[in-house]
Design a protein around this motif. Structure first.
Motif, PDB file in Angstrom:
ATOM      1  N   ALA A   3       0.844  -1.189   0.000  1.00  0.00           N
ATOM      2  CA  ALA A   3       0.000   0.000   0.000  1.00  0.00           C
ATOM      3  C   ALA A   3       0.883   1.245   0.000  1.00  0.00           C
ATOM      4  O   ALA A   3       2.038   1.192   0.445  1.00  0.00           O
ATOM      5  N   PRO A   4       0.362   2.378  -0.484  1.00  0.00           N
ATOM      6  CA  PRO A   4       1.165   3.614  -0.496  1.00  0.00           C
ATOM      7  C   PRO A   4       1.614   4.061   0.888  1.00  0.00           C
ATOM      8  O   PRO A   4       2.593   4.799   1.009  1.00  0.00           O
ATOM      9  N   SER A   5       0.925   3.638   1.942  1.00  0.00           N
ATOM     10  CA  SER A   5       1.259   4.075   3.302  1.00  0.00           C
ATOM     11  C   SER A   5       2.355   3.241   3.943  1.00  0.00           C
ATOM     12  O   SER A   5       2.857   3.603   5.017  1.00  0.00           O
ATOM     13  N   THR A   6       2.767   2.139   3.332  1.00  0.00           N
ATOM     14  CA  THR A   6       3.796   1.275   3.917  1.00  0.00           C
ATOM     15  C   THR A   6       5.171   1.915   3.755  1.00  0.00           C
ATOM     16  O   THR A   6       5.535   2.333   2.654  1.00  0.00           O
ATOM     17  N   PRO A   7       5.970   2.007   4.823  1.00  0.00           N
ATOM     18  CA  PRO A   7       7.321   2.588   4.697  1.00  0.00           C
ATOM     19  C   PRO A   7       8.135   1.882   3.629  1.00  0.00           C
ATOM     20  O   PRO A   7       8.085   0.656   3.505  1.00  0.00           O
ATOM     21  N   VAL A   8       8.907   2.655   2.886  1.00  0.00           N
ATOM     22  CA  VAL A   8       9.605   2.108   1.726  1.00  0.00           C
ATOM     23  C   VAL A   8      10.674   1.093   2.130  1.00  0.00           C
ATOM     24  O   VAL A   8      10.964   0.157   1.384  1.00  0.00           O
ATOM     25  N   TRP A   9      11.244   1.215   3.327  1.00  0.00           N
ATOM     26  CA  TRP A   9      12.292   0.268   3.714  1.00  0.00           C
ATOM     27  C   TRP A   9      11.693  -1.109   3.988  1.00  0.00           C
ATOM     28  O   TRP A   9      12.364  -2.132   3.804  1.00  0.00           O
ATOM     29  N   ILE A  10      10.416  -1.155   4.386  1.00  0.00           N
ATOM     30  CA  ILE A  10       9.718  -2.437   4.544  1.00  0.00           C
ATOM     31  C   ILE A  10       9.189  -2.920   3.199  1.00  0.00           C
ATOM     32  O   ILE A  10       9.307  -4.096   2.851  1.00  0.00           O
ATOM     33  N   LEU A  11       8.605  -2.011   2.450  1.00  0.00           N
ATOM     34  CA  LEU A  11       7.959  -2.369   1.196  1.00  0.00           C
ATOM     35  C   LEU A  11       8.949  -2.851   0.146  1.00  0.00           C
ATOM     36  O   LEU A  11       8.673  -3.800  -0.593  1.00  0.00           O
ATOM     37  N   ALA A  12      10.126  -2.224   0.074  1.00  0.00           N
ATOM     38  CA  ALA A  12      11.020  -2.517  -1.045  1.00  0.00           C
ATOM     39  C   ALA A  12      12.483  -2.653  -0.677  1.00  0.00           C
ATOM     40  O   ALA A  12      13.165  -3.554  -1.172  1.00  0.00           O
ATOM     41  N   VAL A  13      13.011  -1.784   0.178  1.00  0.00           N
ATOM     42  CA  VAL A  13      14.465  -1.703   0.330  1.00  0.00           C
ATOM     43  C   VAL A  13      15.052  -2.951   0.974  1.00  0.00           C
ATOM     44  O   VAL A  13      15.974  -3.563   0.427  1.00  0.00           O
ATOM     45  N   LEU A  14      14.553  -3.346   2.141  1.00  0.00           N
ATOM     46  CA  LEU A  14      15.111  -4.526   2.797  1.00  0.00           C
ATOM     47  C   LEU A  14      14.828  -5.806   2.006  1.00  0.00           C
ATOM     48  O   LEU A  14      15.723  -6.643   1.855  1.00  0.00           O
ATOM     49  N   PRO A  15      13.616  -5.999   1.474  1.00  0.00           N
ATOM     50  CA  PRO A  15      13.418  -7.180   0.616  1.00  0.00           C
ATOM     51  C   PRO A  15      14.319  -7.189  -0.614  1.00  0.00           C
ATOM     52  O   PRO A  15      14.833  -8.247  -0.993  1.00  0.00           O
ATOM     53  N   LEU A  16      14.536  -6.035  -1.230  1.00  0.00           N
ATOM     54  CA  LEU A  16      15.402  -5.985  -2.413  1.00  0.00           C
ATOM     55  C   LEU A  16      16.845  -6.308  -2.051  1.00  0.00           C
ATOM     56  O   LEU A  16      17.524  -7.066  -2.750  1.00  0.00           O
ATOM     57  N   SER A  17      17.332  -5.758  -0.942  1.00  0.00           N
ATOM     58  CA  SER A  17      18.694  -6.041  -0.504  1.00  0.00           C
ATOM     59  C   SER A  17      18.865  -7.525  -0.197  1.00  0.00           C
ATOM     60  O   SER A  17      19.861  -8.148  -0.580  1.00  0.00           O
ATOM     61  N   SER A  18      17.881  -8.124   0.476  1.00  0.00           N
ATOM     62  CA  SER A  18      17.961  -9.552   0.810  1.00  0.00           C
ATOM     63  C   SER A  18      17.869 -10.416  -0.436  1.00  0.00           C
ATOM     64  O   SER A  18      18.549 -11.442  -0.548  1.00  0.00           O
ATOM     65  N   LEU A  19      17.030 -10.005  -1.377  1.00  0.00           N
ATOM     66  CA  LEU A  19      16.920 -10.755  -2.630  1.00  0.00           C
ATOM     67  C   LEU A  19      18.251 -10.788  -3.367  1.00  0.00           C
ATOM     68  O   LEU A  19      18.654 -11.824  -3.917  1.00  0.00           O
ATOM     69  N   MET A  20      18.958  -9.660  -3.385  1.00  0.00           N
ATOM     70  CA  MET A  20      20.232  -9.615  -4.099  1.00  0.00           C
ATOM     71  C   MET A  20      21.281 -10.484  -3.419  1.00  0.00           C
ATOM     72  O   MET A  20      22.089 -11.141  -4.080  1.00  0.00           O
ATOM     73  N   ILE A  21      21.278 -10.490  -2.090  1.00  0.00           N
ATOM     74  CA  ILE A  21      22.214 -11.358  -1.363  1.00  0.00           C
ATOM     75  C   ILE A  21      21.932 -12.818  -1.699  1.00  0.00           C
ATOM     76  O   ILE A  21      22.848 -13.597  -1.994  1.00  0.00           O
ATOM     77  N   LEU A  22      20.668 -13.197  -1.666  1.00  0.00           N
ATOM     78  CA  LEU A  22      20.313 -14.589  -1.943  1.00  0.00           C
ATOM     79  C   LEU A  22      20.570 -14.949  -3.399  1.00  0.00           C
ATOM     80  O   LEU A  22      21.022 -16.061  -3.701  1.00  0.00           O
ATOM     81  N   PHE A  23      20.319 -14.029  -4.312  1.00  0.00           N
ATOM     82  CA  PHE A  23      20.606 -14.258  -5.725  1.00  0.00           C
ATOM     83  C   PHE A  23      22.104 -14.529  -5.932  1.00  0.00           C
ATOM     84  O   PHE A  23      22.491 -15.462  -6.640  1.00  0.00           O
ATOM     85  N   ASP A  24      22.932 -13.730  -5.305  1.00  0.00           N
ATOM     86  CA  ASP A  24      24.383 -13.911  -5.404  1.00  0.00           C
ATOM     87  C   ASP A  24      24.787 -15.287  -4.878  1.00  0.00           C
ATOM     88  O   ASP A  24      25.590 -16.003  -5.493  1.00  0.00           O
ATOM     89  N   LEU A  25      24.221 -15.682  -3.741  1.00  0.00           N
ATOM     90  CA  LEU A  25      24.553 -16.978  -3.156  1.00  0.00           C
ATOM     91  C   LEU A  25      24.073 -18.134  -4.031  1.00  0.00           C
ATOM     92  O   LEU A  25      24.778 -19.133  -4.187  1.00  0.00           O
ATOM     93  N   VAL A  26      22.910 -18.000  -4.613  1.00  0.00           N
ATOM     94  CA  VAL A  26      22.381 -19.068  -5.461  1.00  0.00           C
ATOM     95  C   VAL A  26      23.262 -19.263  -6.686  1.00  0.00           C
ATOM     96  O   VAL A  26      23.628 -20.398  -7.038  1.00  0.00           O
ATOM     97  N   VAL A  27      23.615 -18.173  -7.342  1.00  0.00           N
ATOM     98  CA  VAL A  27      24.414 -18.278  -8.567  1.00  0.00           C
ATOM     99  C   VAL A  27      25.777 -18.885  -8.287  1.00  0.00           C
ATOM    100  O   VAL A  27      26.321 -19.631  -9.116  1.00  0.00           O
ATOM    101  N   HIS A  28      26.356 -18.602  -7.126  1.00  0.00           N
ATOM    102  CA  HIS A  28      27.678 -19.125  -6.804  1.00  0.00           C
ATOM    103  C   HIS A  28      27.636 -20.470  -6.083  1.00  0.00           C
ATOM    104  O   HIS A  28      28.686 -21.015  -5.730  1.00  0.00           O
ATOM    105  N   ASN A  29      26.442 -20.999  -5.851  1.00  0.00           N
ATOM    106  CA  ASN A  29      26.307 -22.301  -5.192  1.00  0.00           C
ATOM    107  C   ASN A  29      25.217 -23.119  -5.884  1.00  0.00           C
ATOM    108  O   ASN A  29      24.274 -23.606  -5.257  1.00  0.00           O
ATOM    109  N   ALA A  30      25.367 -23.252  -7.192  1.00  0.00           N
ATOM    110  CA  ALA A  30      24.318 -23.873  -8.005  1.00  0.00           C
ATOM    111  C   ALA A  30      24.010 -25.300  -7.577  1.00  0.00           C
ATOM    112  O   ALA A  30      22.871 -25.750  -7.666  1.00  0.00           O
ATOM    113  N   ASN A  31      25.002 -26.031  -7.095  1.00  0.00           N
ATOM    114  CA  ASN A  31      24.811 -27.441  -6.763  1.00  0.00           C
ATOM    115  C   ASN A  31      24.650 -27.692  -5.266  1.00  0.00           C
ATOM    116  O   ASN A  31      24.676 -28.828  -4.822  1.00  0.00           O
TER     117      ASN A  31
END
Length: 582
Positions: free
Chosen positions: A392-420
């Motif tokens: 919703a527009p009233s949700t703080p941006v660090w909850i709505l997008a920033v922390l999930p985006l940062s965590s997604l990038m960390i996990l993406f990096d780990l997945v690509v470097h640990n495929a097996n």
């Protein structure tokens, strides 16, 4: 420089995209350049949002300087609905106002005249209307769009008057209200400015030392400002204006912020104090220059304090426990529980990242593995909680997008470097969950926020893992089964990288420090026995994880070190003229 990080907030790499060197490495693994294109598209979206947001206020001020605009008030029913929405949905989380006082003045017969004669009150009044309207289905994901923004622009038109006025409690409260509205995606660039100006004004008025019984409203306002400003600085990497060493203001009791067994207000203030200590202890030039053994000991001590803070929350609100809405029946209880979880995970992610980037060279192999698992587990926990985020527009941006985006990038990096790695399939599922969250964001914003761009990370990862496993299956069919299931090279860790700076603060009141036990400063030699964050996506401790900036010497980022001169040493030694003797 080619390794410069691109950040959403501030100059520090606490919330960031990948540096160019790592992008190239990941792209080499993926076998194409889609990641570069994807990151460029995301940067363009963020830059456009920032530019559009910053362009609106001055133009509005120039168009609406005439005082006649304040007579254009909504109907009493609309006013009452927006004010009620504010006090029902926002006030318990940020309880800096006296509800009866505000309602009485807002419903008075001389409202229009008071808005003409008192600019601080006008700024506060319209900011509260904007927040209430935003929580009453009148908000927007875009800057300058919607009914809530029309009220916020009116409030912004008084910003210069607040800064150059004499300063008052109402002016500080107006800046806090403007900061609350600015914590959302449509106005996020304004939040640090509003909070820093409010902090400067509050200290100038002496609210950090308000202890008289008649100053209850000042104390309440100051402590709300304190935890907002400290947590904002922790997220953005900006320097805090509030000097903890000079604070003697008593912390008031705030009944409306207590959820039966959980004193949210006091818990949030304690968290703000803790992140203040984290910056002072870890992210100043002086702290980074200390010996690594001492640095790592401080990190572990702070991790234990964070764990102690976690344990003070009741089980149903406690980070690390499963978030169960059926146990959170009070109004706003689910929202407060989610914020508490995210505060904890954000701090833990920062501390884990600090150890791995700066102190990993001094850790043993077992300790490194524990920290790498913790980093992955913490990022997973954030993504698991995205299903509880109200898009919703009233949700703080660090909850709505920033922390999930940062965590997604960390996990993406780990997945690509640990495929097996045997846990990779579970990580892929969580990337899909995160992609679904950002796709919901695009749908809710009618395309104004292209969340499907972020969802593409999951697609890239899944495509790469599928191709890697097919290739490995073909190799096995030709050469026989492999004995190894992990892609981690055995090279010794060689990367010493600056920790992600988060907030710039000093020391605080004895009352806050007394709530957390004094912890030993000796180096922790076995991190595997330290308290760990909880996650239902637990990791198999029999498998190793590969992190390139630890396990691959070519990932050394020397130019990202926190470089500089500790000015406190400039006068510690006598100055000697050339050729003279001491």
């Amino acid at each position: 420089m080619e390794t410069q990080l691109t950040t959403i907030f501030g100059p520090n790499p606490n919330i960031s995209f990948f540096p160019a060197k790592r992008v190239r490495a990941i792209s080499d693994r993926l076998g194409h350049g889609r990641l570069d294109q994807l990151l460029d598209e995301i940067r363009a979206v963020v830059a456009t949002k920032v530019k559009n947001t910053c362009a609106i206020p001055q133009s509005y001020v120039q168009r609406h300087r005439d005082v006649g605009r304040i007579h254009d008030l909504p109907s009493p029913d609309i006013l009452s609905a927006h004010i009620a929405a504010y006090f029902d949905t926002v006030h318990p989380i940020y309880p800096f106002l006296c509800p009866d006082t505000f309602r009485g003045r807002a419903s008075g017969p001389d409202l229009a005249q008071s808005l003409v004669t008192d600019k601080s009150w006008a700024a506060l009044f319209y900011a509260i209307l904007a927040i209430g309207c935003q929580n009453n289905d009148g908000g927007s994901f875009e800057a300058g769009v919607g009914e809530a923004w029309s009220y916020f622009e009116r409030s912004l038109s008084y910003f210069q008057d607040l800064l150059f006025g004499r300063g008052s409690l109402t002016a500080v409260q107006a800046l806090i209200a403007m900061a609350i509205f600015s914590s959302t995606v449509s106005a996020f660039q304004f939040e640090p400015l509003m909070l820093s100006e409010a902090a400067i004004m509050a200290q100038g008025l002496g609210y950090h030392r308000s202890n008289s019984p008649q100053e209850g409203q000042c104390r309440r306002t100051f402590w709300v400002l304190y935890f907002m400003e400290k947590t904002s600085c922790f997220a953005t990497g900006k320097t805090s204006v509030l000097d903890d060493a000079n604070i003697s203001c008593a912390i008031p009791d705030v009944p409306e912020s207590t959820f039966h067994d959980y004193d949210w207000f006091f818990g949030f203030v304690k968290y703000a104090r803790l992140v203040s200590k984290i910056h002072q202890s870890l992210f100043t030039i002086s702290s980074v220059s200390q010996p690594l053994t001492s640095y790592n000991a401080v990190v572990e001590s702070l991790r234990m304090e964070l764990e102690a803070w976690r344990m003070t929350a009741p089980t149903r609100f406690r980070p690390g426990e499963t978030l169960k809405p059926r146990l959170l029946r009070e109004t706003l209880a689910v929202q407060v529980a989610l914020i508490t979880h995210f505060l904890y995970l954000n701090a833990l992610l920062t501390l884990s990242w600090t150890v791995l980037h700066y102190g990993a060279v001094r850790l043993g192999t077992t300790q490194q593995e524990v920290m790498k698992r913790e980093l992955m587990r913490t990022a997973r926990s954030v993504l698991e909680l995205t299903v509880f985020i109200e898009v919703a527009p009233s949700t703080p941006v660090w909850i709505l997008a920033v922390l999930p985006l940062s965590s997604l990038m960390i996990l993406f990096d780990l997945v690509v470097h640990n495929a097996n790695h045997p846990e990779t399939s579970l990580s892929l599922a969580l990337l899909d969950i995160a992609g679904g969250h950002f796709s919901r964001l695009e749908y809710a914003s009618s395309g104004a926020l292209p969340g499907s761009l972020v969802a593409e990370f999951a697609h890239l990862a899944r495509q790469y893992i599928s191709e890697t496993r097919k290739s490995k299956s073909r190799d096995r069919s030709e050469t026989g089964p492999s004995q190894s299931t992990v892609e981690a090279p055995t090279s010794a860790p060689a990367a010493l990288q600056a920790a992600p700076a988060t907030t710039n603060i000093t020391t605080t009141t004895n009352e806050l420090d007394s709530t957390v036990p004094v912890l030993p400063q000796e180096p922790v030699t076995d991190l595997s026995v330290a308290m760990q964050p909880w996650s239902p996506a637990s990791l198999d401790r029999n498998e190793s994880l590969f992190l390139p900036y630890i396990d691959d010497p070519s990932y050394y980022f020397g130019d990202l070190q926190l470089l500089g001169i500790d000015v406190r040493d400039l006068f510690d030694h006598p100055y000697q003229l050339p050729g003279s003797e001491l």
